[in-house]
Write an enzyme that holds these catalytic residues in place. Structure first.
Site, PDB file in Angstrom:
ATOM      1  N   LYS A 265       0.860  -1.198   0.000  1.00  0.00           N
ATOM      2  CA  LYS A 265       0.000   0.000   0.000  1.00  0.00           C
ATOM      3  C   LYS A 265       0.896   1.247   0.000  1.00  0.00           C
ATOM      4  CE  LYS A 265      -3.679  -2.783   1.972  1.00  0.00           C
ATOM      5  NZ  LYS A 265      -4.499  -3.109   0.804  1.00  0.00           N
ATOM      6  N   THR A 380     -17.835  -6.508   1.971  1.00  0.00           N
ATOM      7  CA  THR A 380     -16.706  -5.682   2.434  1.00  0.00           C
ATOM      8  C   THR A 380     -17.198  -4.664   3.462  1.00  0.00           C
ATOM      9  OG1 THR A 380     -15.769  -5.981   0.235  1.00  0.00           O
ATOM     10  CG2 THR A 380     -14.746  -4.319   1.617  1.00  0.00           C
TER      11      THR A 380
HETATM   12  N1  PMP Z   1      -4.933  -6.334   6.540  1.00  0.00           N
HETATM   13  C1  PMP Z   1      -5.856  -5.394   6.232  1.00  0.00           C
HETATM   14  C2  PMP Z   1      -6.487  -4.617   7.330  1.00  0.00           C
HETATM   15  C3  PMP Z   1      -6.201  -5.157   4.894  1.00  0.00           C
HETATM   16  O1  PMP Z   1      -7.129  -4.236   4.584  1.00  0.00           O
HETATM   17  C4  PMP Z   1      -5.579  -5.925   3.881  1.00  0.00           C
HETATM   18  C5  PMP Z   1      -5.896  -5.809   2.402  1.00  0.00           C
HETATM   19  N2  PMP Z   1      -6.296  -4.780   1.833  1.00  0.00           N
HETATM   20  C6  PMP Z   1      -4.637  -6.870   4.247  1.00  0.00           C
HETATM   21  C7  PMP Z   1      -4.335  -7.061   5.575  1.00  0.00           C
HETATM   22  C8  PMP Z   1      -3.922  -7.670   3.208  1.00  0.00           C
HETATM   23  O2  PMP Z   1      -2.820  -6.965   2.712  1.00  0.00           O
HETATM   24  P1  PMP Z   1      -2.235  -7.301   1.259  1.00  0.00           P
HETATM   25  O3  PMP Z   1      -3.031  -6.521   0.287  1.00  0.00           O
HETATM   26  O4  PMP Z   1      -0.805  -6.914   1.349  1.00  0.00           O
HETATM   27  O5  PMP Z   1      -2.418  -8.768   1.063  1.00  0.00           O
END
Ligand code: PMP
Length: 424
Positions: A265, A380
């Protein structure tokens, strides 16, 4: 007997004539999603290095320019010259792939260096890198639960799916506390006084952008003898000195036993990690199937992530720029009377509160205005909480902000969406 129970083909009213007509199961699932306006359509976007947030949308009628307003590349680091250069240079030197799991030939110097950098970022003795943030949560939590017999997993009600799945796979008993509710958390801790337990929570919650009272949660956990596990996926790189996250910003980093983050991110690349004391990291490294049995991150990816972390440790320019543009987006939305959530972070959800309307709004923004914001629907967010989740970056210009708010105003008018109460 091996006969199917009543939930099988007959019970679902599927075609009995052709026993190989398995396709009906899948088309039925898809029809259900479509009937609830929950069927997801990917937008075919081509990112252009150096031009973010401008991109190309490969629409059915041909390529069109769009402005991206929903990326988790929160600071634009995925296109930062130092990050791209590290990726390209390391790929030239070491090749495209890792060549194996960490245990069998896939360990590489850039990954080892990255893990040192991450441990240092969080002030922990060690860190461990995984394929993604999702995998780090799933693999670590499921393993923790198996290594601590009789453990109670105490989980915030709004925790991410990767945490939920990790806890489920741990086989541990689980208790859910109401979102950020200290009194409820304390009641659960008090009722489980004499057993091992882990409190699992996030710092910035991704759909509302609200922030946990980390120090208070961690102090409660300590008082009742619980370990703490904090997901800082939406905060690392962006908050705290050098981007160490909200725990650091709140002066609570030392109270957290295991911090988990992503490289995908604010750092703009891909991969996830945990940072903790040496014994915890070594045990997860040694026992977590989701770490052991999969190919390591490529050296080039690790080098790019490392360059991004180092840049954001030394530079505040991106964080300052992001805060300025986030404030400008919120001010412009408020002035236009558009309903948005403001919890003081970089995540700016504009509420639509209806799945079909949310999708229609996103379609119209893209088609008429060249603005790309993916609609966020159930599961979501809860039903009735459908939204357009806007993530301003330091690279969005004032002119792009004006165009965004003008487009949203047009869409709200055309679809007859609720305009008040502004900031909620
Ligand atoms: N933890 C949270 C709170 C998330 O929102 C996300 C995915 N958006 C993840 C973990 C997973 O991270 P990644 O996109 O690096 O797999």
């Amino acid at each position: 007997s091996l006969q199917a129970p009543a939930t099988g083909r007959e019970a679902q009213g599927l075609d009995q004539a052709d026993p190989l007509a398995y396709g009906a199961y899948f088309t039925r699932a898809l029809e259900d999603l479509r009937s609830e306006s929950r069927y997801r359509v990917f937008v075919d976007i081509e990112r252009l290095a150096g031009r973010f947030p401008e991109a190309i949308w490969h629409a059915e009628g041909g390529a069109r320019p769009v402005t991206v307003w929903c990326s988790n590349d929160y600071l634009g680091m995925g296109q930062h010259p130092a990050v791209v250069e590290a990726l390209v240079e390391t790929a030239r030197r070491s090749g495209a792939g890792a060549g194996g799991t960490r245990n069998i030939s896939g360990n590489s110097h850039p990954v080892v260096t990255l893990e040192r950098e991450l441990a240092d970022l969080h002030g922990k003795a060690a860190s461990l890198v995984f394929s993604s943030g999702y995998v780090s949560n799933q693999a670590t939590l499921s393993t923790l639960g198996r290594l601590i017999p009789g453990c109670l997993m105490i989980s915030d009600a709004e925790n991410h799916n990767s945490i939920i799945e990790g806890i489920r796979q741990s086989g541990c008993e689980k208790a859910i506390f109401r979102h950020n509710d200290l009194a409820h958390l304390e009641a659960i801790l008090a009722a489980a006084k004499d057993r091992p337990k882990v409190v699992v929570f996030e710092s910035v919650y991704s759909m509302d952008g609200d922030v946990a009272p980390i120090a208070e949660i961690a102090r409660l956990a300590r008082r009742y003898g619980a370990m703490t596990y904090l997901d800082e996926v939406h905060a690392v790189g962006m908050y705290g000195a050098g981007g160490a996250g909200i725990a650091e910003a709140q002066g609570a980093a030392g109270l957290i036993d295991i911090v988990e983050g992503t490289l995908a991110k604010a750092y703009g690349v891909v991969g996830g990690y945990i940072a903790a004391d040496a014994a915890i990291v070594d045990a997860v490294r040694s026992c977590a199937p989701g770490f052991i049995f999969t190919t390591a991150l490529p050296p080039a990816t690790a080098a790019a992530a490392c360059a991004s972390i180092r840049h954001l440790k030394a530079s505040d320019v991106e964080r300052v720029g992001q805060r300025r543009q986030v404030a400008r987006v919120k001010a412009a939305l408020a002035a236009a009377g558009l309903p948005f959530v403001d919890r003081g972070t970089h995540i700016v959800p504009v509420l639509v509160r209806d799945a079909a309307a949310c999708k229609a709004a996103a379609d119209r923004l893209l088609d008429r205005h060249g603005i790309y914001i993916q609609p966020i629907n159930y599961p979501t967010v809860p039903r009735g909480q459908e939204r357009l989740r806007i993530t301003p970056t330091p690279l969005h210009t004032d002119a792009q902000i004006a165009a965004l708010v003008e487009a949203l105003t047009e869409v709200w008018g055309a679809l007859g969406l609720a305009r008040t109460p502004g900031r909620v």
